[in-house]
Enzyme design. Structure first.
Site, PDB file in Angstrom:
ATOM      1  N   ASP B 194     -85.622 -18.277  31.684  1.00  0.00           N
ATOM      2  CA  ASP B 194     -84.731 -18.893  31.414  1.00  0.00           C
ATOM      3  C   ASP B 194     -84.157 -20.290  31.083  1.00  0.00           C
ATOM      4  O   ASP B 194     -83.553 -20.617  31.206  1.00  0.00           O
ATOM      5  CB  ASP B 194     -83.765 -17.932  32.260  1.00  0.00           C
ATOM      6  CG  ASP B 194     -81.879 -17.868  31.712  1.00  0.00           C
ATOM      7  OD1 ASP B 194     -81.889 -18.396  30.540  1.00  0.00           O
ATOM      8  OD2 ASP B 194     -81.275 -18.750  32.742  1.00  0.00           O
ATOM      9  N   HIS B 275     -75.431 -17.760  30.481  1.00  0.00           N
ATOM     10  CA  HIS B 275     -75.150 -18.401  29.375  1.00  0.00           C
ATOM     11  C   HIS B 275     -75.640 -19.796  28.813  1.00  0.00           C
ATOM     12  O   HIS B 275     -74.983 -20.295  27.926  1.00  0.00           O
ATOM     13  CB  HIS B 275     -73.368 -19.064  29.976  1.00  0.00           C
ATOM     14  CG  HIS B 275     -72.697 -17.696  30.667  1.00  0.00           C
ATOM     15  ND1 HIS B 275     -71.959 -17.850  29.276  1.00  0.00           N
ATOM     16  CD2 HIS B 275     -72.435 -17.444  30.460  1.00  0.00           C
ATOM     17  CE1 HIS B 275     -70.775 -16.209  29.563  1.00  0.00           C
ATOM     18  NE2 HIS B 275     -70.993 -16.185  31.028  1.00  0.00           N
ATOM     19  N   ARG B 276     -76.618 -19.686  29.938  1.00  0.00           N
ATOM     20  CA  ARG B 276     -77.390 -20.758  29.464  1.00  0.00           C
ATOM     21  C   ARG B 276     -77.696 -20.818  27.848  1.00  0.00           C
ATOM     22  O   ARG B 276     -77.952 -22.091  27.434  1.00  0.00           O
ATOM     23  CB  ARG B 276     -78.773 -20.861  29.722  1.00  0.00           C
ATOM     24  CG  ARG B 276     -79.735 -22.751  30.010  1.00  0.00           C
ATOM     25  CD  ARG B 276     -80.955 -21.958  31.278  1.00  0.00           C
ATOM     26  NE  ARG B 276     -79.738 -22.564  32.709  1.00  0.00           N
ATOM     27  CZ  ARG B 276     -80.381 -21.940  34.149  1.00  0.00           C
ATOM     28  NH1 ARG B 276     -81.036 -20.594  33.750  1.00  0.00           N
ATOM     29  NH2 ARG B 276     -79.519 -22.629  35.378  1.00  0.00           N
ATOM     30  N   GLY B 277     -78.688 -19.481  27.458  1.00  0.00           N
ATOM     31  CA  GLY B 277     -78.646 -19.586  26.130  1.00  0.00           C
ATOM     32  C   GLY B 277     -77.892 -20.130  24.725  1.00  0.00           C
ATOM     33  O   GLY B 277     -78.305 -21.274  24.193  1.00  0.00           O
TER      34      GLY B 277
END
Lengths: 336, 336, 336, 336, 336, 336
Positions: B194, B275-277
């Site tokens: 991730d 929420h990194r995506g």
């Protein structure tokens, strides 16, 4: 530059868990269980950044509180000088790297030096840096057991004492222990789980409007951090002041006989090991009450903090639904 | 001599993933998943070779940017001299060997020296060399977890701070992290997956005409590298200039409310942790838009980079087709 | 400040097991088996705090009893001076950290020093500190076997002798060994189990009234420790005095032929390895009798301590109910 | 004394594989797979013994070629003197012992020395000895992965660069890498397999007449080595000269468009990872053509070397006959 | 103070096994297999305490017998002085701790010292202390194989020779090796089992009258050790004298042809590896005969010691009752 | 004192295997497979004791043969003096302990010394002691692979060359390698098995008359070793002389074409890896012929040694009776 605590969207549980520990550090730390990418470490740093500076003995390597307790060096200095000079310091988040050694955590005594010069020489470890600060352990479930043990012991004692061959050194080690873990990557022994005061679960937000808010604030912050901080300043100061007031109020908060009765009625119906749950529940409720500027603990204060305080202490009974005890807790709380 | 980037046949995904990271390093690196013999390491070296020289503080061991941020040594120098001299340097690909130790990565402080001479002496590690360069980890899935962790932390912070026994040292550590792995030889923990900004898959080419082209170019290069480089020079310079322009344009690229809406509509329908995506998707789209000399992000920019940005963050849900979420992503993109 | 022993609610088995060992240390220690959060370590510390100070040779690093046995240093001093000076010391709980090394336990001889200066130099280990104190091992089942072995040997011998290359050092090592373990986290080898004199099981209390009492006392103590200690002082002094008297009375306690007969009738009907059970049972009964200020052992003294003394020595017979032998013990005791 | 290469009975595949690598070292080494007792190591030593002496810079610890590339020491010497003196040296077979460490392979920099005397001091490793020689790894499948990796990297780069704490050293490391393994004792990761240029299989001979010849020659050699060498001298010289000529001819060998087409037609029908197979196949065919004193590559040259070049790169497809791809290769070659 | 050997209740097998080894140390030691709490270590210490003092070369670190064999130091001293002075010493039980290193067992040579001063300096190990004493290994089955090996080799050779870099040192190492093990906690490799001369099994006593006797004697001893020792003194002296006489008589004991015939008839019907069983059986019978003050070995002497000598050497045949061979031995003995 | 070789009852295979290696050391050692207690190590020591003294260069640490090959020290001495003085030495059995390190086997170069004094200083290892002696490895199957490898390499090369950082040292290392193993305790890799020249199996004797003889001789020897040795002296001298003669005769032994034909006919019908079996078979037959004072190899010489030479090289074919190949060998030998 650090993202402002008050600009973090939602995640109320994690934020409250942190704040309660700041108000009453004897609650015993916070374990954050949650999936990756949920800004756990960012939130802790943000809270440390928001809090007012602390007053420390000037030059002290252990951030000693001018009103004590003192490290051995401050104690010795106090005998020589009349008044200890002080200075202000920002609170820090000390992070514990995976694979850290015991020496790195507790510090070491330089025996050679002691023998040659007749003076104690102590090389401070991470616990020294952590005094009166946050100690953050990412992926605590991947850390070696004996290190976790050692940290929890220090946290419980409030002191770090190192002895080597007759030479000893000590300094206060009062810190707020924050652990994070992703339960998908391995469990923590129940023995250790139980020793974290509170425990919260965090998840990524799925509502579109919240996701968008997170995205916008992050891009806004990345594009121009100074402007963003300026915008959030009033909110930050309000919360900071509220926490300061709660700390002052805490010793005055009253607990009625009825509250005691509710607590033990609740916990004696659950499969809990030991009595730590009862104690933490009461302390957290008192801190929550103080945070809301109230002078006594009420039933709803208990309801608000019961999950944080008890859930990680519930046993998984053999041959039963692993979540059975958690459901029971929810039911008991709903009829409180 | 290095094979020219523009002469690499096909493999557009990998090449674009690298270029986007060069345009906006805050995207957070690239993970290349693919079988052996697909010139992964060659491609990274080729890109580094293509880029223009960077300007650094003269003599600085950490390639400090003359406009900051600075290492502790440059900071000290700045106080003594009025203007820091500068020099030009070719960008490098710093490779991380398997079995590397933590000290080798972060560098070490020579305590003996510090005590004897009263001066900090820092032996730089690989992160020092990597500042403002590429850091390449071949077979990242075979590296020890705590090293990968440390690299991802440094990449996220942009700084490498080393402290030993009260002595501390820091230098900027801003690098483009490129990992490669062959998924047949072991997985990477989702936690680490991730944290790579983008992720691409590469495969060998099977079309005969392409294979022949690869073979010919390689033999042509091996036989007379100078002539080959001469031939590809214009193409190389064109791309180099295009990247330089894109970096300049990037801060100006606009994002409309609609684009925000599309992103969260997309991601909230997928099983994504955190929420990194969302954030990476937007940044990559901005960089792609800048690469195409546009002043705003459009829907097709999102479509182009969504796979790179999200695929490695999709969860494998238990009891479901492991590729189910990937298929869903494709569907959602197709109707965008 | 330490929570008073007498204010600990309930847990009579654990408290009695500790007291009997204080009255007759040759009983051989106590193993506390129980779930987490049951104040095992707190109880041991509380008892040490309650006991009167001991008299030691002044300046002795091993707390030598002025009436012997002596460490090698006190022996040498006795040859030089006529009378050894004495001082008073509080008893301590020496805790054995997980992962402790053999050298840290037994101490080391500094060979370099011995060779250079012709004098023995001994760096005391934890056994030195433990002499005439409590040695507490939390989670004894997680400790390495050879360390447990070494501790049990020292406890049995009452002396710690260290030899390195012809230089030797010794000091008395008479301590009360307290181990705690959570049986859910791994077993102890029967070989080691057998060598703990007594064994008790502890559980958290489930009765509401007791839980409430625990909670109140803890909060009361946390709020104002001084006031709480003042309140419990008389109770503490009463118990302390009672233990002191029991120690004096112990050598006078008589054992009738009938008591011998009851013991072997009991043990020969059980699956016990060796004869240690018989001996401990009789010693514990004598101590219990003395604690109750009686001059002879009676049947009920045996009944009271039989479980502590025998249960952990019962074999688990193959192909039988693991608890079969324990049930048999209960039956035999009920018809005693 | 060494058994003559030309007196080795049969084993044509292994012998040709070695010779092709001598003619064009950029082929990338040879992996010999075969059962024990098939004189693998003897054959390599015999070939090294047969080849003419090489010319090296006099006194150079890295056997630098007087026409470059140079080690850092020769580079420095070249600045001081006008012409580098040269000497002749026999080629060597450097053997890599099992359990070898990384330092032993790449060499080390003596930091102490560098600091004290201000001069680089490099302790050469096995790669230094191997420059322009053979590097032989017996049982390569039992070697640790990161060492194999390191060797293959050095072989690919042709240079060994060692850096420690700001001090760096480099020398050419161009060697012919020969690995041997018994596939019954464990496999090599496909990643590593692919990086050996060629791969041959050897078996003991079963024909009686050949066995007898082997036995007689061995006994003849053991009884009087000098006489045996004398007898084989003309044959040895003939082969040596043929190899020397082939090396000279190699750059002149032509490749027609048809040959390119045949190669990619062949490889695109097989399950091959990457493109290394295509390249090695063409290089081996060129070297074979040169060995036969021809100026262009013909179809039969490809047929002769295709197995060596491709077999170890064929994938084992799941749920299929593991040899399916090999059979397909044979079929494709038969109809070439 | 040590519990008297003759006051140990029952356990005749173990006591006889020890005594036979004292009478003829070439029997090769004793392995005691038995459950915990059966006073194995106590019994060995008690026997050592009972035996008369031995005469040793005064000041010798290896307890050299004044009539030889000598350690290298005594040999050198003998060349300088005419007569070696002697002194008397109590026999000791040297105990081998679990986790002991090879250096600690055999001792080490201080090379630095040897080089600086030109003199051998040997730091004696446990084998030095064990010479002419008992060497006791508790839980021998948990010791590392190579240490057990080393001990058995030393015991077989009777000498400990240490060589390091050209410097060598030796001393006699003749000791009675006693191992104990609980077969429930792991086996000993047959290779090692076979090398213990004798093997006995011990169990706790279950008869009430014996248990009571054990309990009474222990309590009697604990209450007043001096009085107890006084009471048992005559018995102790009688046994001590009997052993001394047996040692003197041993070389005179005769063995008839018939006894030889019986032994090989017996052993050739059993599944025994090697011939060590035959030899030990005869030696033990001779020692037993001498212990009973007889001048020749009789059939009943064999019967008495056959089990000790052979049982642990019987093979467990595959697919047969593991005790089949033991039963056969009993049958063969019953019809002897 | 050592039991005489000729007094060892039976075990003809093992004794012959040893003798053939003494006559022709190029046979390559002996592997003794057999159960415990079969006097394997005793037999090797007995043979070494029986052989005549060897002549060595006086003072040489490597037992160099005065007629060469020489160690580096003897080579240097030869340049300074005209004639090397010589002395006589008894042959030794050097035993390799389990857990031995590589440095202990090959020796080490003292780099510090070399740098300080400009002279090579070599600390000899076990290979130095083993030169021209027996090297005995008990339980060779428990030794680490890379050590066995190293020993077999040294044995094959006949030289031990140690290089560290540019300093090198060498000495001849020609020894007779004897390994013993109990196949019940683990196998040896076929790779290593194949490299032992001969292999014999030993078992304890079951015939009563032989057992009695063994027992009597052992007791006779133990009772009065001197008398026993005196009695066996003529037999010992006869064998010693016979071996000396055989060594002289060996180079003269002839091999006819028919013998070559028989060997390859035999081996080509068996599943043997490689050609080592053929060569060893012929060498062993020659040595056997010489031992019987014959000038040529005859069919019965082959028959006598074929089992020793081939059995351990036969493959176990999958899905076949593991002994199938051994049976075939017996059949082929019976019709020879």
């Amino acid at each position: 530059m650090i993202f402002p605590f008050t600009a973090i969207v939602n995640q109320e549980e994690m934020k409250l868990g942190l704040i309660l520990n700041v108000i009453d550090p004897s609650i015993g730390g916070l374990l954050i269980m949650g999936e990756k990418g949920t800004a756990k470490s960012t939130t802790v740093r943000a809270l440390a950044d928001l809090l007012p500076e602390i007053e420390v003995v000037k030059g002290c390597r252990f951030n000693c509180d001018p009103s004590g307790p003192f490290c051995i060096e401050c104690l010795e200095k106090k005998e020589r000088v009349e008044v200890l000079e002080t200075e202000k310091k920002k609170m820090e988040v000390v992070e514990l790297p995976l694979g850290v050694t015991e020496d790195r955590v507790v510090g070491t005594i330089d025996i050679e030096y002691a023998i040659s010069y007749g003076k104690r020489k102590f090389e401070p470890g991470l616990l020294a840096k952590a005094n009166r600060n946050f100690l953050y352990i990412d992926e605590v479930n991947l850390l070696e057991d004996h290190i976790v043990d050692l940290l929890l012991d220090s946290a419980a004692m409030g002191i770090n004492r190192v002895e080597r061959e007759g030479i000893s050194f000590f300094h206060p080690a009062r810190f707020i222990l924050i652990g994070s873990m992703n339960p998908e990557e391995g469990e923590l022994r129940p023995q250790l789980l139980d020793r974290f005061g509170l425990c919260v679960e965090v998840k990524a937000l799925t509502e579109k409007v919240l996701r968008k808010e997170i995205l916008k604030r992050k891009i806004e912050f990345d594009t121009s951090p100074e402007r963003f901080l300026e915008k959030w300043k009033p909110e930050q100061e309000r919360l900071s002041e509220k926490i300061v007031q709660a700390k002052k109020l805490l010793p005055e908060v009253k607990v009625s006989e009825e509250i005691y009765e509710i607590i033990v009625t609740l916990t004696s119906q659950l499969s809990l090991d030991g009595h730590r749950g009862d104690i933490v529940l009461l302390k957290a409720a008192k801190a929550y009450s103080a945070f809301n500027q109230k002078g006594l603990v009420e039933k709803e204060d208990l309801t608000r903090v019961a999950l944080f305080s008890l859930r990680h202490r519930l046993k998984r009974l053999p041959f039963e639904d692993p979540e059975a005890e958690v459901k029971k807790l929810y039911e008991l709380l709903s009829i409180l």
